[in-house]
Design a protein around this motif. Structure first.
Motif, mmCIF file in Angstrom:
data_model
loop_
_atom_site.group_PDB
_atom_site.id
_atom_site.type_symbol
_atom_site.label_atom_id
_atom_site.label_comp_id
_atom_site.label_asym_id
_atom_site.label_seq_id
_atom_site.Cartn_x
_atom_site.Cartn_y
_atom_site.Cartn_z
ATOM 1 N N LEU A 155 0.844 -1.187 0.000
ATOM 2 C CA LEU A 155 0.000 0.000 0.000
ATOM 3 C C LEU A 155 0.880 1.237 0.000
ATOM 4 O O LEU A 155 1.928 1.279 0.658
ATOM 5 N N GLN A 156 0.447 2.253 -0.735
ATOM 6 C CA GLN A 156 1.177 3.507 -0.715
ATOM 7 C C GLN A 156 1.076 4.150 0.673
ATOM 8 O O GLN A 156 0.123 3.889 1.412
ATOM 9 N N PRO A 157 2.049 4.973 1.050
ATOM 10 C CA PRO A 157 2.036 5.592 2.375
ATOM 11 C C PRO A 157 0.730 6.313 2.696
ATOM 12 O O PRO A 157 0.251 6.267 3.839
ATOM 13 N N GLU A 158 0.143 6.986 1.690
ATOM 14 C CA GLU A 158 -1.094 7.709 1.970
ATOM 15 C C GLU A 158 -2.250 6.759 2.319
ATOM 16 O O GLU A 158 -3.147 7.123 3.088
ATOM 17 N N LEU A 159 -2.227 5.537 1.762
ATOM 18 C CA LEU A 159 -3.254 4.559 2.114
ATOM 19 C C LEU A 159 -3.060 4.064 3.548
ATOM 20 O O LEU A 159 -4.025 3.944 4.307
ATOM 21 N N SER A 198 -9.750 -4.307 -4.111
ATOM 22 C CA SER A 198 -8.372 -4.751 -3.910
ATOM 23 C C SER A 198 -8.320 -5.776 -2.786
ATOM 24 O O SER A 198 -8.641 -5.463 -1.637
ATOM 25 N N SER A 199 -7.876 -6.989 -3.117
ATOM 26 C CA SER A 199 -7.732 -8.009 -2.078
ATOM 27 C C SER A 199 -6.582 -7.678 -1.137
ATOM 28 O O SER A 199 -6.578 -8.104 0.024
ATOM 29 N N VAL A 200 -5.602 -6.913 -1.608
ATOM 30 C CA VAL A 200 -4.490 -6.524 -0.743
ATOM 31 C C VAL A 200 -4.990 -5.586 0.353
ATOM 32 O O VAL A 200 -4.648 -5.741 1.537
ATOM 33 N N VAL A 201 -5.814 -4.624 -0.019
ATOM 34 C CA VAL A 201 -6.352 -3.688 0.965
ATOM 35 C C VAL A 201 -7.282 -4.416 1.937
ATOM 36 O O VAL A 201 -7.230 -4.204 3.154
ATOM 37 N N SER A 202 -8.142 -5.288 1.419
ATOM 38 C CA SER A 202 -9.079 -5.988 2.302
ATOM 39 C C SER A 202 -8.325 -6.899 3.272
ATOM 40 O O SER A 202 -8.699 -7.017 4.445
ATOM 41 N N SER A 203 -7.255 -7.544 2.811
ATOM 42 C CA SER A 203 -6.454 -8.393 3.708
ATOM 43 C C SER A 203 -5.768 -7.554 4.781
ATOM 44 O O SER A 203 -5.725 -7.935 5.959
ATOM 45 N N THR A 204 -5.242 -6.416 4.368
ATOM 46 C CA THR A 204 -4.538 -5.540 5.307
ATOM 47 C C THR A 204 -5.467 -5.053 6.407
ATOM 48 O O THR A 204 -5.090 -4.979 7.575
ATOM 49 N N HIS A 332 7.372 -12.753 2.306
ATOM 50 C CA HIS A 332 6.864 -13.717 1.336
ATOM 51 C C HIS A 332 6.187 -12.921 0.215
ATOM 52 O O HIS A 332 5.856 -11.739 0.371
ATOM 53 N N PHE A 333 5.954 -13.595 -0.917
ATOM 54 C CA PHE A 333 5.306 -12.933 -2.050
ATOM 55 C C PHE A 333 4.123 -13.797 -2.509
ATOM 56 O O PHE A 333 4.263 -14.652 -3.375
ATOM 57 N N PRO A 334 2.951 -13.600 -1.911
ATOM 58 C CA PRO A 334 1.815 -14.493 -2.160
ATOM 59 C C PRO A 334 1.091 -14.218 -3.486
ATOM 60 O O PRO A 334 0.212 -13.359 -3.582
ATOM 61 N N LEU A 335 1.456 -14.935 -4.528
ATOM 62 C CA LEU A 335 0.727 -14.991 -5.791
ATOM 63 C C LEU A 335 0.328 -13.626 -6.347
ATOM 64 O O LEU A 335 -0.832 -13.393 -6.703
ATOM 65 N N ASN A 336 1.275 -12.741 -6.465
ATOM 66 C CA ASN A 336 1.011 -11.410 -7.020
ATOM 67 C C ASN A 336 -0.109 -10.665 -6.307
ATOM 68 O O ASN A 336 -0.755 -9.792 -6.883
ATOM 69 N N SER A 337 -0.368 -11.063 -5.058
ATOM 70 C CA SER A 337 -1.267 -10.298 -4.209
ATOM 71 C C SER A 337 -0.446 -9.885 -2.992
ATOM 72 O O SER A 337 -0.566 -10.475 -1.914
ATOM 73 N N PRO A 338 0.413 -8.892 -3.175
ATOM 74 C CA PRO A 338 1.498 -8.672 -2.211
ATOM 75 C C PRO A 338 1.066 -7.941 -0.940
ATOM 76 O O PRO A 338 1.575 -6.877 -0.611
ATOM 77 N N PHE A 339 0.117 -8.545 -0.203
ATOM 78 C CA PHE A 339 -0.116 -8.022 1.129
ATOM 79 C C PHE A 339 1.095 -8.375 1.985
ATOM 80 O O PHE A 339 1.831 -9.324 1.703
ATOM 81 N N GLN A 340 1.314 -7.601 3.017
ATOM 82 C CA GLN A 340 2.500 -7.801 3.856
ATOM 83 C C GLN A 340 2.413 -9.154 4.554
ATOM 84 O O GLN A 340 1.488 -9.431 5.306
ATOM 85 N N ASN A 341 3.386 -10.010 4.275
ATOM 86 C CA ASN A 341 3.361 -11.359 4.807
ATOM 87 C C ASN A 341 4.798 -11.858 4.871
ATOM 88 O O ASN A 341 5.572 -11.632 3.935
ATOM 89 N N GLY A 342 5.164 -12.520 5.952
ATOM 90 C CA GLY A 342 6.534 -12.980 6.057
ATOM 91 C C GLY A 342 6.770 -13.809 7.304
ATOM 92 O O GLY A 342 5.868 -14.025 8.118
#
Length: 826
Positions: A155-159, A198-204, A332-342
């Motif tokens: 996510l961009q800093p403003e998000l 955005s699945s990245v935003v919803s996951s976050t 980690h890099f989950p399937l081009n849905s790069p929510f923060q994960n590691g």
């Protein structure tokens, strides 16, 4: 013939009493009266006397309590203890921490459907609706999913700032601690809307409001822990993560090898009693950016500093990121849905007992805490994510199929595409209903262990099927990634929901029926508790009472299954309106089938049932689809039984009952004890399977709903982000539908003129101008077709890039060091 009549009377009165679940004395009185009537009407006296003897041999041992307990209950109790599946401590905790809502009715064989319909319609408060219309809408407008997934991988800093400022991380945190204090329904609606863009935003946003420090502290934290952490979690000063899964403990979370040894150590300059931790976790969402880590580990007390138990059990702790020894790994890099994960790791990390969730008093109770919080979080985050994606996919793909033309026809008019659109629409309707039903169960105060597993498994599985069909309809539009692609990232991310929070394969084959058959059954849990009562006399009394109820239900479900199978469930009282009453009757049948199969499977297989995963999975499918169809019917009636929704309701219902009969058939054909399977087939399918998958005419009606402007389509679209802005290509396509439909008559007139060769120009704009000059089109019609051309071009256009735009901005040495190689293997 007169010889048969008394026995027929005995059988019919028994079946009538069993169907209506009358108590034994009532049946005995009815049967005796019927036999007397047979004798008075001239039936064979000998046959009547024999029938009376049979009645007495059945009734007396069961009606006389001391006789029943010695001849029936005590031997059955001994047998029950032998076949009782052994439960581990973790399995026992999992069963005891869940609660039972309406899903318990489905195991009775005669559900109280009116109870379901009488549940209040889920409603947002004015404050919750304002949050959806305000901050959530604005956040969606700010999201550029292509930049998140391709350019920044974050996510961009403003998000991040906007999410924290507006307390998106504090939806479940009470207001007194600075949170929003929202209902589960509002939580569901927020995640649903965010996931549609955005699945990245919803996951976050979803993870901090699901299993993690926030939820654990709300339920179990000490007053000091709540005061310290909850306000900071609510406003984003603390970003949480929760470490449960590790390299050697995935779905088998109870086998975590991470450990903590009770000892003394230094904390903030003082010697205190605490725990020294060693752990290795992976797949931890938000770990790379987390400032507060929740951790599950097994706690040991070898020096008896807390008590005389060395293996204290699974315990939960809070670790600030800067705790010495804590290592936050790379991403980690989950399937081009790069929510923060590691990953997160730690060796000899010391924390005081005050950092245990709930303090020292909650040491060893982590599995109880996790089960309750998992059930609640699993009810919302992933089902809501699937619901948002499926609903958006349905309405946008329906509009695209109307706008996109091949061979002079909208592609949605081709029957092959219609089939896909029907599946998309019907499954989106079912997913939406199921996701909302589980959120509503949480708001009613339930801890829905079984419904949460059903919702997680089926919403994510059907969501994957929906996006597969969406991609099939879109064709090239779907596979070319870029800012104009509204489906590609959803396609790539679909396996993530299927995998996380319990792999779907394991959820289906082990959890849904495995827990449901015990937790939701009206008698089994009570019988198990009675059988394990150390007070033999009290246990026998309790077992006797529950056994008689269980036998009555078991016989009733056998009779009801046979009757419904013969009649096709066309008779009997049922709630609903003239349209849905038949659906409730069908569900009565499948509920009776499920209850009968559960009883027979547990009785004949005993403890071996937990290892018959294929059978458990199929019976889980039956339970799931009966529950799902009840959620669909509840939604339909909550909406006021709208006429326009009938095709969606019918498609989803018939798809589910077809799957129910398919699962029952497979369970019976593969039943481990074949003669039992044959007998059950006679009771469940006396005239064979009768449910059919949704037909072509019904599919055509569903597809037409998606491709036309109507209230049913609008209802399906409620709660997803369809604002037609630059960063929302799906919203733009959906907004074009009305204009495309309105322009079609003019377009047909224009194409007819082109085929008649009355227009000679080759360029489209020149053709329109010539059509106006020739009187084929008016000036307004010309502008209408020009606009149609523009919106069609926007709908079908895909992106292209310079080579450098597709290269990763960061390069690294592709020859890993020994340490990195070892880490990769783990």
């Amino acid at each position: 013939m007169s010889v048969v009549v008394p026995f027929l009377a005995l059988l019919l009165t028994g079946m009538f009493a069993a169907y209506h679940r009358m108590r034994l004395p009532v049946w005995v009185a009815m049967a005796a009266t019927a036999l007397v009537a047979c004798w008075l009407l001239g039936a064979s006296a000998t046959a009547t006397i024999v029938a009376f003897v049979v009645l007495a041999l059945i009734a007396i041992p069961l009606l006389v309590a001391p006789l029943r307990k010695s001849l029936v209950t005590a031997p059955l109790l001994t047998f029950f203890r032998k076949v009782l599946p052994p439960l581990s401590q973790t399995e026992r905790i999992a069963l005891e921490t869940g609660s039972v809502g309406f899903e318990g009715e489905l195991f009775t064989g005669d559900p109280d459907w009116q109870k379901l319909l009488d549940y209040p319609k889920p409603q947002l408060t004015a404050e919750e609706q304002a949050f959806l219309d305000g901050p959530v809408e604005e956040l969606c407008r700010m999201v550029n999913d292509w930049e998140i997934t391709h350019i920044h991988a974050d996510l961009q800093p403003e998000l991040w700032d906007y999410i924290k400022k507006n307390r998106f991380f504090g939806m479940i945190i009470p207001k007194e601690y600075g949170g929003l204090g929202f209902s589960a329904l509002a939580h569901h609606k927020v995640i649903q809307k965010l996931s549609s863009i955005s699945s990245v935003v919803s996951s976050t946003v979803g993870v901090p409001n699901s299993l993690g420090p926030g939820e654990l502290l709300v339920h179990y934290g000490t007053p000091e822990q709540k005061e310290q952490y909850l306000p900071r979690l609510a406003d984003g000063r603390e970003v949480p993560c929760f470490g449960l899964t590790g390299p050697f403990a995935g779905s088998d979370a109870t086998s975590i090898p991470d450990y903590g040894i009770v000892c003394k150590g230094e904390w903030n300059g003082a010697q205190v009693l605490g725990v020294r931790l060693t752990f290795d976790k992976r797949y931890i969402t938000l770990a790379p950016v987390a400032t507060l880590i929740g951790l599950a580990f097994r706690m040991y007390d070898p020096d008896a500093l807390l008590g005389d138990v060395e293996d204290v059990g699974i315990t939960l702790a809070l670790l600030p990121r800067d705790t010495p020894g804590v290592e936050i790994g790379r991403r980690h890099f989950p399937l081009n849905s790069p929510f923060q994960n590691g990953p997160i790791r730690g060796t000899d990390v010391f924390i005081p007992l005050s950092q245990l969730v709930g303090g020292a008093d909650m040491a060893g109770k982590g599995w109880n805490m996790l089960n309750e919080c998992l059930a609640i979080g699993r009810s919302i985050t992933l089902p809501s994510t699937a619901s948002g994606g499926a609903k958006a996919g349905a309405v946008v793909t329906g509009a695209y199929a109307r706008i996109r033309k091949q061979f002079g026809l909208s592609i949605g008019r081709f029957e092959g595409v219609e089939e896909a659109l029907a599946r998309i629409g019907g499954k989106a309707y079912a997913i939406s209903a199921l996701a909302q039903a589980t959120a509503a169960a949480v708001d009613r105060g339930d801890v829905p262990s079984v419904p949460s597993a059903i919702a997680k498994y089926h919403c994510t599985s059907m969501g994957r099927e929906v996006i597969s069909d969406v991609m099939d309809v879109l064709g090239g539009k779907g596979i070319i990634l870029g800012p104009r692609n509204f489906a590609g990232r959803a396609w790539q991310a679909a396996p993530i929901g299927v995998t996380v929070e319990g792999a779907n394969i394991m959820t289906r084959s082990l959890l849904i029926f495995g827990q449901g058959a015990i937790l939701c059954h009206p008698w089994v849990m009570k019988e198990m508790q009675a059988a394990q009562d150390p007070d033999h006399r009290r246990g026998l009394e309790d077992f006797d009472r529950n056994l008689m109820g269980h036998i009555r239900y078991g016989i009733s479900n056998a009779v009801r299954s046979l009757w419904f199978g013969i009649t096709g469930a066309k008779f009997g009282a049922a709630p609903g309106d003239d349209y849905t009453r038949r659906y409730f009757r069908k569900l009565d049948r499948y509920s009776a089938n499920l209850a009968l199969m559960a009883d027979v499977s547990m009785l004949t297989l005993g403890g071996k049932l937990k290892f018959k995963e294929s059978l458990s999975g199929r019976l889980g499918d039956v339970l799931s689809h009966v529950y799902m169809t009840s959620a669909i019917l509840k939604r339909y009636h909550d909406e006021g039984a709208p006429e326009g929704d009938k095709p969606l309701l019918a498609w989803a219902f018939h798809d589910s009952v077809h799957r129910i009969e398919t699962a029952l058939s497979a369970a019976l054909r593969n039943f481990p004890i074949r003669p039992i399977g044959w007998l059950m087939w006679v009771l469940i399918f006396p005239l064979g399977r009768r449910a059919e998958a949704p037909g072509d005419r019904l599919g055509h009606r569903v597809a037409s709903l998606l491709m036309n402007v109507n209230e049913a389509r609008e209802r399906l679209a409620q709660g997803v982000f369809l604002t037609p802005c630059e960063n929302n290509p799906g919203g733009r396509i959906a907004s074009y539908l009305a204009k495309a439909v309105a322009a079609e008559p003019v377009e047909r007139k224009f194409l007819k003129a082109l085929k008649g060769k009355g227009i000679q120009a080759l360029d489209y704009d020149a053709q329109l101008d010539e059509a106006v000059r020739e009187g084929v089109l008016t000036a307004d019609e010309r502008n209408q077709l020009a606009e149609l051309r523009a919106i069609t071009l926007d709908a079908i256009t895909v992106d292209d890039f310079d080579v450098h735009e597709l290269r990763a901005a960061t390069h690294y040495d592709r020859q890993p060091s020994g340490a990195h190689a070892a880490r990769a293997v783990a």
